[in-house]
Design a protein around this motif. Structure first.
Motif, PDB file in Angstrom:
ATOM      1  N   UNK A   1       0.757  -1.333  -0.061  1.00 43.32           N
ATOM      2  CA  UNK A   1      -0.044   0.110   0.087  1.00 43.32           C
ATOM      3  C   UNK A   1       0.906   1.288  -0.181  1.00 43.32           C
ATOM      4  N   UNK A   2       0.609   2.248  -0.804  1.00 46.06           N
ATOM      5  CA  UNK A   2       0.989   3.484  -0.964  1.00 46.06           C
ATOM      6  C   UNK A   2       2.644   3.846  -0.710  1.00 46.06           C
ATOM      7  N   UNK A   3       3.209   2.990  -1.445  1.00 46.78           N
ATOM      8  CA  UNK A   3       4.614   3.044  -1.766  1.00 46.78           C
ATOM      9  C   UNK A   3       5.303   2.532  -0.606  1.00 46.78           C
ATOM     10  N   UNK A   4       4.922   1.428  -0.029  1.00 37.80           N
ATOM     11  CA  UNK A   4       5.807   0.804   0.796  1.00 37.80           C
ATOM     12  C   UNK A   4       6.859  -0.044   0.327  1.00 37.80           C
ATOM     13  N   UNK A   5       8.006   0.596  -0.378  1.00 40.39           N
ATOM     14  CA  UNK A   5       9.217   0.132  -1.210  1.00 40.39           C
ATOM     15  C   UNK A   5       9.919  -0.739  -0.188  1.00 40.39           C
ATOM     16  N   UNK A   6      10.325  -0.336   1.050  1.00 41.63           N
ATOM     17  CA  UNK A   6      11.057  -1.386   2.072  1.00 41.63           C
ATOM     18  C   UNK A   6      10.198  -2.834   1.896  1.00 41.63           C
ATOM     19  N   UNK A   7       9.170  -2.754   2.098  1.00 39.79           N
ATOM     20  CA  UNK A   7       8.252  -4.323   2.097  1.00 39.79           C
ATOM     21  C   UNK A   7       8.561  -4.913   0.787  1.00 39.79           C
ATOM     22  N   UNK A   8       8.421  -3.973  -0.361  1.00 41.44           N
ATOM     23  CA  UNK A   8       8.455  -4.818  -1.834  1.00 41.44           C
ATOM     24  C   UNK A   8       9.944  -5.122  -1.776  1.00 41.44           C
ATOM     25  N   UNK A   9      10.684  -4.379  -1.619  1.00 40.68           N
ATOM     26  CA  UNK A   9      12.046  -5.043  -1.659  1.00 40.68           C
ATOM     27  C   UNK A   9      12.520  -6.306  -0.822  1.00 40.68           C
ATOM     28  N   UNK A  10      11.952  -6.317   0.390  1.00 37.98           N
ATOM     29  CA  UNK A  10      12.170  -7.607   0.991  1.00 37.98           C
ATOM     30  C   UNK A  10      11.403  -8.679   0.414  1.00 37.98           C
ATOM     31  N   UNK A  11      10.145  -8.463  -0.157  1.00 38.10           N
ATOM     32  CA  UNK A  11       9.581  -9.512  -1.023  1.00 38.10           C
ATOM     33  C   UNK A  11      10.575 -10.060  -2.091  1.00 38.10           C
ATOM     34  N   UNK A  12      10.718  -8.925  -2.944  1.00 36.09           N
ATOM     35  CA  UNK A  12      11.684  -9.344  -4.006  1.00 36.09           C
ATOM     36  C   UNK A  12      12.961 -10.022  -3.739  1.00 36.09           C
ATOM     37  N   UNK A  13      13.639  -9.669  -2.620  1.00 37.50           N
ATOM     38  CA  UNK A  13      14.616 -10.501  -2.127  1.00 37.50           C
ATOM     39  C   UNK A  13      14.763 -11.851  -1.619  1.00 37.50           C
ATOM     40  N   UNK A  14      13.257 -12.125  -0.880  1.00 38.69           N
ATOM     41  CA  UNK A  14      13.012 -13.518  -0.772  1.00 38.69           C
ATOM     42  C   UNK A  14      12.849 -14.256  -1.772  1.00 38.69           C
ATOM     43  N   UNK A  15      12.069 -13.934  -2.786  1.00 40.92           N
ATOM     44  CA  UNK A  15      11.710 -14.524  -3.893  1.00 40.92           C
ATOM     45  C   UNK A  15      12.962 -14.585  -4.954  1.00 40.92           C
ATOM     46  N   UNK A  16      13.878 -13.998  -4.877  1.00 44.25           N
ATOM     47  CA  UNK A  16      15.213 -14.013  -5.725  1.00 44.25           C
ATOM     48  C   UNK A  16      16.041 -15.354  -5.215  1.00 44.25           C
ATOM     49  N   UNK A  17      15.946 -15.076  -3.834  1.00 45.98           N
ATOM     50  CA  UNK A  17      16.812 -16.374  -3.029  1.00 45.98           C
ATOM     51  C   UNK A  17      16.108 -17.860  -3.230  1.00 45.98           C
ATOM     52  N   UNK A  18      14.760 -17.682  -3.385  1.00 46.27           N
ATOM     53  CA  UNK A  18      13.993 -18.877  -3.389  1.00 46.27           C
ATOM     54  C   UNK A  18      14.264 -19.391  -4.705  1.00 46.27           C
ATOM     55  N   UNK A  19      14.317 -18.509  -5.819  1.00 45.24           N
ATOM     56  CA  UNK A  19      14.480 -19.032  -7.189  1.00 45.24           C
ATOM     57  C   UNK A  19      15.508 -19.377  -7.627  1.00 45.24           C
ATOM     58  N   UNK A  20      16.889 -19.029  -6.746  1.00 48.18           N
ATOM     59  CA  UNK A  20      18.358 -19.457  -7.302  1.00 48.18           C
ATOM     60  C   UNK A  20      18.679 -20.780  -6.843  1.00 48.18           C
TER      61      UNK A  20
END
Length: 55
Positions: free
Chosen positions: A36-55
């Motif tokens: 919601x409303x530009x929660x960039x920190x939470x979005x970056x954490x989400x991306x990092x979790x999924x990058x790690x899981x995909x590797x």
């Protein structure tokens, strides 16, 4: 494609308040995450979790 995460974010309401009901409905509709409303920190954490899981 069923393992591709689907997220939504941005200004999800017009009242300027975080709307837990809206977030819950979007998650129940099948979104993996709601940012919601530009929660960039939470979005970056989400991306990092999924990058790690995909590797």
């Amino acid at each position: 494609m069923r393992h591709v995460p689907v997220v939504i974010g941005g200004k999800l309401g017009t009242d300027g308040l975080r709307n837990a009901g809206c977030t819950r409905r979007l998650l129940n509709a099948g979104f993996d995450a709601v940012f919601d409303n530009g929660d960039l920190g939470a979005f970056e954490l989400f991306l990092n979790r999924h990058r790690t899981a995909a590797a």
